[in-house]
Structure formats: C-alpha cells, structure tokens
Design an enzyme around this catalytic site. Structure first.
Site, PDB file in Angstrom:
ATOM      1  CB  ALA A 161       4.682   2.675   3.945  1.00  0.00           C
ATOM      2  N   PRO A 183      -1.286   0.465  -4.571  1.00  0.00           N
ATOM      3  CG  PRO A 183      -3.412   0.018  -3.695  1.00  0.00           C
ATOM      4  CD  PRO A 183      -2.206   0.903  -3.507  1.00  0.00           C
ATOM      5  N   GLY A 201       3.577   0.602  -8.159  1.00  0.00           N
ATOM      6  CA  GLY A 201       4.635  -0.245  -7.613  1.00  0.00           C
ATOM      7  C   GLY A 201       5.946   0.155  -8.259  1.00  0.00           C
ATOM      8  CB  SER A 202       7.471  -0.712 -11.528  1.00  0.00           C
ATOM      9  OG  SER A 202       7.378  -2.092 -11.274  1.00  0.00           O
ATOM     10  CB  ILE A 224       3.562  -2.104   3.889  1.00  0.00           C
ATOM     11  CG1 ILE A 224       3.020  -1.097   2.873  1.00  0.00           C
ATOM     12  CG2 ILE A 224       4.540  -1.451   4.875  1.00  0.00           C
ATOM     13  CD1 ILE A 224       4.018  -0.623   1.817  1.00  0.00           C
ATOM     14  NE  ARG A 279      17.213  -1.039  -6.463  1.00  0.00           N
ATOM     15  CZ  ARG A 279      16.709   0.111  -6.910  1.00  0.00           C
ATOM     16  NH1 ARG A 279      17.488   0.987  -7.509  1.00  0.00           N
ATOM     17  NH2 ARG A 279      15.435   0.378  -6.765  1.00  0.00           N
ATOM     18  CD  GLN A 303      15.687 -31.273 -12.575  1.00  0.00           C
ATOM     19  OE1 GLN A 303      14.797 -30.482 -12.264  1.00  0.00           O
ATOM     20  NE2 GLN A 303      15.458 -32.333 -13.307  1.00  0.00           N
ATOM     21  CD  GLU A 332      14.857  -3.216  -1.035  1.00  0.00           C
ATOM     22  OE1 GLU A 332      15.968  -2.718  -1.281  1.00  0.00           O
ATOM     23  OE2 GLU A 332      14.589  -3.840  -0.002  1.00  0.00           O
ATOM     24  CB  SER A 388      14.805  -8.827 -12.864  1.00  0.00           C
ATOM     25  OG  SER A 388      15.081  -9.583 -11.710  1.00  0.00           O
TER      26      SER A 388
HETATM   27  C1  LIG Z   1       7.221  -9.913  -0.793  1.00  0.00           C
HETATM   28  C2  LIG Z   1       7.149  -8.456  -1.113  1.00  0.00           C
HETATM   29  C3  LIG Z   1       7.552  -7.518  -0.178  1.00  0.00           C
HETATM   30  C4  LIG Z   1       7.462  -6.146  -0.459  1.00  0.00           C
HETATM   31  N1  LIG Z   1       7.798  -5.240   0.517  1.00  0.00           N
HETATM   32  C5  LIG Z   1       7.623  -3.906   0.268  1.00  0.00           C
HETATM   33  C6  LIG Z   1       7.846  -2.939   1.299  1.00  0.00           C
HETATM   34  O1  LIG Z   1       8.252  -3.272   2.418  1.00  0.00           O
HETATM   35  N2  LIG Z   1       7.595  -1.627   1.024  1.00  0.00           N
HETATM   36  C7  LIG Z   1       7.149  -1.214  -0.192  1.00  0.00           C
HETATM   37  O2  LIG Z   1       6.951  -0.017  -0.363  1.00  0.00           O
HETATM   38  N3  LIG Z   1       6.916  -2.111  -1.201  1.00  0.00           N
HETATM   39  C8  LIG Z   1       7.146  -3.433  -1.000  1.00  0.00           C
HETATM   40  N4  LIG Z   1       6.900  -4.360  -1.987  1.00  0.00           N
HETATM   41  C9  LIG Z   1       6.377  -3.893  -3.265  1.00  0.00           C
HETATM   42  C10 LIG Z   1       7.348  -4.027  -4.432  1.00  0.00           C
HETATM   43  O3  LIG Z   1       8.346  -3.051  -4.340  1.00  0.00           O
HETATM   44  C11 LIG Z   1       6.517  -3.967  -5.705  1.00  0.00           C
HETATM   45  O4  LIG Z   1       5.791  -5.191  -5.785  1.00  0.00           O
HETATM   46  C12 LIG Z   1       7.387  -3.796  -6.929  1.00  0.00           C
HETATM   47  O5  LIG Z   1       7.902  -2.481  -6.966  1.00  0.00           O
HETATM   48  C13 LIG Z   1       6.595  -4.057  -8.205  1.00  0.00           C
HETATM   49  O6  LIG Z   1       5.418  -3.309  -8.197  1.00  0.00           O
HETATM   50  P1  LIG Z   1       4.017  -4.013  -8.553  1.00  0.00           P
HETATM   51  O7  LIG Z   1       3.865  -5.206  -7.712  1.00  0.00           O
HETATM   52  O8  LIG Z   1       2.973  -2.971  -8.508  1.00  0.00           O
HETATM   53  O9  LIG Z   1       4.222  -4.507 -10.046  1.00  0.00           O
HETATM   54  P2  LIG Z   1       4.128  -3.602 -11.351  1.00  0.00           P
HETATM   55  O10 LIG Z   1       4.679  -2.236 -11.094  1.00  0.00           O
HETATM   56  O11 LIG Z   1       2.764  -3.731 -11.889  1.00  0.00           O
HETATM   57  O12 LIG Z   1       5.160  -4.338 -12.318  1.00  0.00           O
HETATM   58  C14 LIG Z   1       4.879  -5.662 -12.776  1.00  0.00           C
HETATM   59  C15 LIG Z   1       6.027  -6.146 -13.620  1.00  0.00           C
HETATM   60  O13 LIG Z   1       6.158  -5.344 -14.784  1.00  0.00           O
HETATM   61  C16 LIG Z   1       7.515  -5.344 -15.184  1.00  0.00           C
HETATM   62  N5  LIG Z   1       7.977  -3.944 -15.268  1.00  0.00           N
HETATM   63  C17 LIG Z   1       7.688  -2.925 -14.425  1.00  0.00           C
HETATM   64  N6  LIG Z   1       8.316  -1.795 -14.817  1.00  0.00           N
HETATM   65  C18 LIG Z   1       9.021  -2.117 -15.911  1.00  0.00           C
HETATM   66  C19 LIG Z   1       9.893  -1.381 -16.784  1.00  0.00           C
HETATM   67  N7  LIG Z   1      10.172  -0.090 -16.559  1.00  0.00           N
HETATM   68  N8  LIG Z   1      10.430  -2.025 -17.838  1.00  0.00           N
HETATM   69  C20 LIG Z   1      10.164  -3.344 -18.061  1.00  0.00           C
HETATM   70  N9  LIG Z   1       9.366  -4.097 -17.274  1.00  0.00           N
HETATM   71  C21 LIG Z   1       8.806  -3.480 -16.216  1.00  0.00           C
HETATM   72  C22 LIG Z   1       8.310  -6.122 -14.115  1.00  0.00           C
HETATM   73  O14 LIG Z   1       8.478  -7.463 -14.548  1.00  0.00           O
HETATM   74  C23 LIG Z   1       7.380  -6.079 -12.926  1.00  0.00           C
HETATM   75  O15 LIG Z   1       7.607  -7.163 -12.026  1.00  0.00           O
HETATM   76  C24 LIG Z   1       7.005  -5.723  -1.737  1.00  0.00           C
HETATM   77  C25 LIG Z   1       6.637  -6.677  -2.682  1.00  0.00           C
HETATM   78  C26 LIG Z   1       6.691  -8.036  -2.384  1.00  0.00           C
HETATM   79  C27 LIG Z   1       6.275  -9.018  -3.444  1.00  0.00           C
END
Ligand SMILES: Cc1cc2nc3c(=O)[nH]c(=O)nc-3n(C[C@H](O)[C@H](O)[C@H](O)COP(=O)(O)OP(=O)(O)OC[C@H]3O[C@@H](n4cnc5c(N)ncnc54)[C@H](O)[C@@H]3O)c2cc1C
Length: 385
Positions: free
Chosen positions: A130, A134, A137-138, A163, A247, A341, A368, A371
């Site tokens: 965890a 909200p 994320g990144s 999570i 990773r 396709q 994790e 990209s």
């Molecule tokens: C199916 C699923 C399972 C998951 N399981 C877990 C889990 O078990 N535990 C956990 O803690 N989390 C989990 N996650 C959360 C996941 O790690 C986050 O969704 C991810 O880190 C992206 O965060 P966000 O969704 O808040 O998107 P945001 O942080 O808002 O990012 C959105 C997009 O912005 C772009 N972006 C972000 N940063 C950069 C950058 N530095 N440079 C350029 N572009 C960027 C990327 O395209 C990214 O996808 C899970 C997510 C999903 C979808």
C-alpha cells in the site's frame, strides 16, 4: 507450444531450467482457473489461486525463508511470472502480489515480522503493498498519509488507493509520513494486519482486467511501534528497494502475455485459410509475425539480463530493471495488438484468449512506475544524474 529455447541462455542455472519445466507441467494441469467477472467471483478465484500456488510450493520464491535466509531469486520470480502469465493472468497476479506485498518484510523485516512469511509462502495468508494515494501515484514522495508516534504505538491516518488485494489481504505493507523531514525523507514503512481497528475498504475498484483492487481508509489505526519495517524515515528507500527487485518481474509478466499472443497467432495464421492458402502465406502477415517474435526475444533478453544482474549481487539494478519493464510492457502491448488484428473478428470477441490478453497487458504500463516514468529513470541513469 511456446518457444523454450531461451532457457538455454547463460542467464540461468540448471535449477531455474528445472523450475520452469516443472511449473509449465503444473500450469497445463491446473490453469486457468475459470471465474466470473463480479468482485465476489474474482476474489474467490484469487484466494483459490493463492492457496493452490502455495500448496504446490510455487510461492516459495516470493519471500525469504526465515529458517534458511537466502537472497530473493529474481530469475525464479521472473520465470514464474512469465510462465503463469502465459497460462492465466490472475494466477500471475496472485503470485506477484505475495512477493510485492512481503518484499519489505523479506528485505528489512524483524524476526517477529518475518513470521508472516511462512504463511504467505504457503498460500495461507494474502499480502498487499500500500504505497499509492489519491494525490500521489507517480509522485510517491508527496504522500500525505501520516503515522504519528503515541507512546509505544503509531497512529496511521489517511487513504491508500489502487491497492491490489485490497479487500482480501491479511496483511498490508503500508507507507506513511512520520514527518522527520519533508518529501522522500519523512516516510516510514509499517506492517498492518487487515483486522487492525480503523482500517476499512472505502471502495472496490473495477478495472479492465479485474483483480481484487481497493481504496483503503485508515482512521486512527493504532499499530505497535514494532510494526515499523526497518528504521524510521527509511520508508522511501525501502519502497524503492522492493521495486528494484520486483520491477523486472512486471516485464516478465508482460513477456508471458506477449509469448502467449505470439503462440496463438502462429497457430491461427497457420490454420486459417484465406484466398485459397494459409494466412501465413501472405508476406505482410509474415512481417507481423517476424516483428512479434523479435519483440518477444528482445524483451526476454532485457528481462533476464536485469534478473541475472540483480542475482549476481548488484546492489541496485535501477537502469536494467527500468529498461526491462519499459520495453517488455510497451512491446507486449504492440505484440498483443498485432495478435488481435491477425485474429480478425475473433480477436475482439469477449472471452477469446487474445481479447483477454489485450485487457491484461494495459495496466502493466501504468503500475510500478508508468512507462513515462521509466524513461525519466533511464535517462537519468544514462546521464549519471
Ligand atoms: C491495476 C492497478 C494495480 C495497482 N496496484 C497497486 C498496488 O498494489 N499498490 C500500490 O501502491 N499502487 C498500485 N497501483 C497504483 C499505481 O502504481 C499508480 O496508478 C501509478 O503509480 C500511477 O499513479 P496515478 O494513477 O496516480 O497516475 P499519475 O501519477 O497521475 O500519472 C498519470 C500519468 O502521468 C504520466 N506521468 C507521471 N509522472 C510522469 C513523469 N515524471 N514524466 C512524464 N510523465 C509522467 C504517466 O503517463 C502516468 O501514467 C495500481 C494501479 C493499477 C492501475
């Protein structure tokens, strides 16, 4: 039959080859586990898969054995994920989360905390990781959840979201701000049992390839100070160390999906007759198959290079793991799209294997470390920044 020639590559020891062959035989017998798409169905199937994998001994690589501690075997983790993903995406998920959810305990846990590992390795307890929130994320270092010291306890307050295993886990590895410094330096890790008072599932989340997933609420969740994993303020480093191990395994799962898509395509274009000949006779189709095979082999080289480098004792494999995850997940998306396709209408038919692969692969390019984030990581490593 999937190409197994990569097992003769020098990245592997004979025990890895034997492991892969035994697991392949087991998967053919036991997988996939059929299930519906409702939350209850997916929860039940995940529980069943964790129990099955544990009973058969396949969960052992996910965590250290406290009685005989050895470093985590990243090649075994990757081979297992690739093989499971090729047979059943949910089986790969069930396996992967046992590792990600206990990674911090394997690497930094106290002997008391490591007692959980006997259960998670046997499939008798389900683990979750965890980290995401909200608003972070990144941007992990910006997390808001707090853990305030109160005598011999910490009190956790805030929310975690996305999570995996949220709602069915027995234990959560939770990251929270202990506040000794701003940003990445003020974060600590905690082992929180699912039955801790104040910890609730606020919302179940439904995604394109369903697995147990939830937003969790922590309302004054009291845990003993001994629940802290590692030292205070080291949570960010702990999270990054865990991701450093796991990773490249995300890349391995993508590789399994891509290899399955290639196998299905080879069978399809060899048997489908069009214009009086097998589809494979069309040179444009041969071009697609060649590109798919190339992507699969190149992804495998990057994934197993990263795993081998880690197993060879490198303290960090930031560059190798980022390259493996980025390339294997992005290219698997393209390989699977080509498979859809070349299957024509069947490719988008609900319940067809390539249709499910098309859904399974997408989230791997987001979690994790998305990209785009992997590209930033690789560029910084290349520049020595
Ligand atoms: C199916 C699923 C399972 C998951 N399981 C877990 C889990 O078990 N535990 C956990 O803690 N989390 C989990 N996650 C959360 C996941 O790690 C986050 O969704 C991810 O880190 C992206 O965060 P966000 O969704 O808040 O998107 P945001 O942080 O808002 O990012 C959105 C997009 O912005 C772009 N972006 C972000 N940063 C950069 C950058 N530095 N440079 C350029 N572009 C960027 C990327 O395209 C990214 O996808 C899970 C997510 C999903 C979808």
């Amino acid at each position: 039959m999937a190409d197994r020639s990569f097992l003769s590559w020098p990245f592997f020891d004979d025990r890895h080859r034997e492991h892969a062959e035994r697991l392949e035989a087991w998967c053919r017998e036991a997988l996939p586990v059929a299930h519906g798409h409702s939350t209850d169905d997916v929860d039940a199937a995940t529980r069943k898969l964790v129990a099955m994998l544990g009973e058969a001994g396949w969960l052992k690589p996910t965590a250290v054995d406290p009685a005989n501690p050895q470093p985590l075997d990243v090649r075994a983790l990757c081979l297992t994920r690739e093989t499971l993903a090729r047979h059943d995406g949910l089986a790969d998920f069930a396996f992967a989360m046992q590792g990600l959810g206990t990674g911090a305990i394997s690497l930094f846990g106290s002997p008391e905390q490591q007692q959980w590992l006997a259960k998670t390795r046997a499939g008798q307890a389900i683990a979750a990781f965890a980290l995401s929130e909200p608003r972070s994320g990144s941007d992990v270092a910006n997390m808001e959840m707090t853990a305030i010291r109160d005598g011999d306890h910490y009190v956790l307050s805030g929310e975690k979201t996305w999570i995996s295993n949220g709602g069915i886990a027995d234990l959560y590895c939770v990251f929270a701000r202990t506040g000794e410094a701003p940003g990445a330096k003020g974060i600590s890790a905690f082992l929180v049992p699912a039955d801790a008072p104040g910890l609730t599932v606020a919302e179940r989340l439904d995604v394109v390839a369903p697995h147990p997933l939830a937003r969790l609420a922590f309302e004054d969740v009291r845990v003993p100070a001994t629940a802290m994993i590692g030292k205070q303020g080291e949570g960010f480093r702990i999270a990054m160390s865990v991701l450093d191990v796991f990773r490249s395994t995300v890349g391995a799962a993508a590789l399994g999906f891509a290899r399955r898509a290639l196998d299905e395509t080879v069978a399809r274009v060899g048997s489908r007759e069009l214009f009086g000949a097998p589809l494979f006779d069309l040179q444009l189709v041969q071009g697609h198959v060649a590109e798919m095979a190339l992507d699969v082999d190149a992804a495998a080289l990057l994934v197993y290079r990263a795993a081998w480098t880690k197993d060879s004792g490198a303290p960090r494999v930031t560059r190798e793991a980022a390259m493996a995850k980025l390339y294997a997940t992005d290219r698997a998306q393209i390989v699977i799209d080509k498979a859809v396709q070349l299957h024509g209408g069947d490719g988008v038919r609900r319940g067809h294997i390539v249709e499910s692969l098309y859904r399974e692969i997408r989230a791997l390019r987001i979690y994790e470390g998305a990209s785009d984030v992997q590209k930033v990581v690789i560029a910084r490593q290349v520049m020595g920044a």
